[in-house]
Design a protein around this motif. Sequence first.
Motif, mmCIF file in Angstrom:
data_model
loop_
_atom_site.group_PDB
_atom_site.id
_atom_site.type_symbol
_atom_site.label_atom_id
_atom_site.label_comp_id
_atom_site.label_asym_id
_atom_site.label_seq_id
_atom_site.Cartn_x
_atom_site.Cartn_y
_atom_site.Cartn_z
ATOM 1 N N ASN A 44 3.860 10.117 9.268
ATOM 2 C CA ASN A 44 2.999 8.959 9.029
ATOM 3 C C ASN A 44 1.534 9.373 9.159
ATOM 4 O O ASN A 44 1.008 9.481 10.266
ATOM 5 N N SER A 46 -1.042 7.629 8.522
ATOM 6 C CA SER A 46 -1.906 6.504 8.879
ATOM 7 C C SER A 46 -1.994 6.334 10.391
ATOM 8 O O SER A 46 -0.981 6.398 11.089
ATOM 9 N N SER A 260 1.092 5.861 4.600
ATOM 10 C CA SER A 260 -0.325 6.069 4.350
ATOM 11 C C SER A 260 -1.037 4.794 3.927
ATOM 12 O O SER A 260 -2.168 4.569 4.282
ATOM 13 N N ASP A 261 -0.360 3.965 3.169
ATOM 14 C CA ASP A 261 -1.084 2.779 2.671
ATOM 15 C C ASP A 261 -0.289 1.499 2.796
ATOM 16 O O ASP A 261 -0.670 0.481 2.273
#
Length: 262
Positions: A44, A46, A260-261
């Motif tokens: 991950n 993020s 990520s998003d």
Amino acid sequence: MPFGYVSPEQQMRDKADYARKGIARGRSVVVLQYEHGILFVAPNPSRALHKISEIYDKIGFAAVGRYNEFEALRLGGIRYADINGYNYARDDVTARGLANLYAQNLGQIFTESPKPFEVELVVAEVGDSSEEDHIYRLTFDGSVFDETGLVAMGGQAEAVASRLKERYRDGLPLAEALEAALFALTEPGGERPPASQLEVAVLDRNRPHRKFLRLNGPRLERVLAEGAGAAPPEAPEVPGTSQTPGLPPTAPEGDIDTGSDG
């Protein structure tokens, strides 16, 4: 038969196929028992969108699929735990109760909504001993599975679980358990994600009160270094049998949570 009629059985099959395809687009998450509790590992990049979270004192949560859908379930689980812990006792909040709550919600959404949730969840609770640990896996239709030892979900889950079983054994130290998880999450011939792109957490039975702890920064790097030193050596290549294996197929990227998003 009316024009455009679709049988209930076909509707359920279509919904199930739709949800499975959505979940398979994301990256895998693994949850496994180790010497002092339960370990959660997910690729991950993020730092804002978490696949792994704390629900209550000794209960952790992990999910794959659409971020907005499993985040709504996570927040609902936290509210349920806070209310029950306040009205009754903190020990009355259990992973089993949360799993039942999530199963009811997911089952109702799958049956009544035109679009099912594209999520798969793990709710885990650490006990005073490994025999008292609980790991529950919930699928998009509200089915609940009581897992023992390890579980992999999302992405190429079957391949990840198979690789994880190669390295897993009862009572692994934390560093070796993390090394086994990363071995499972890395496709053959692929590169492991760096520490900055890993989300790692534990439920540590030895911690007082709140058992959940995130591993990041220097702490995570120390555990990774220790695990790399304890990893079993690669099997030597037999002369004359070398070949370049093809990479296994990977799920296409989509608007499913890929770390990520969201």
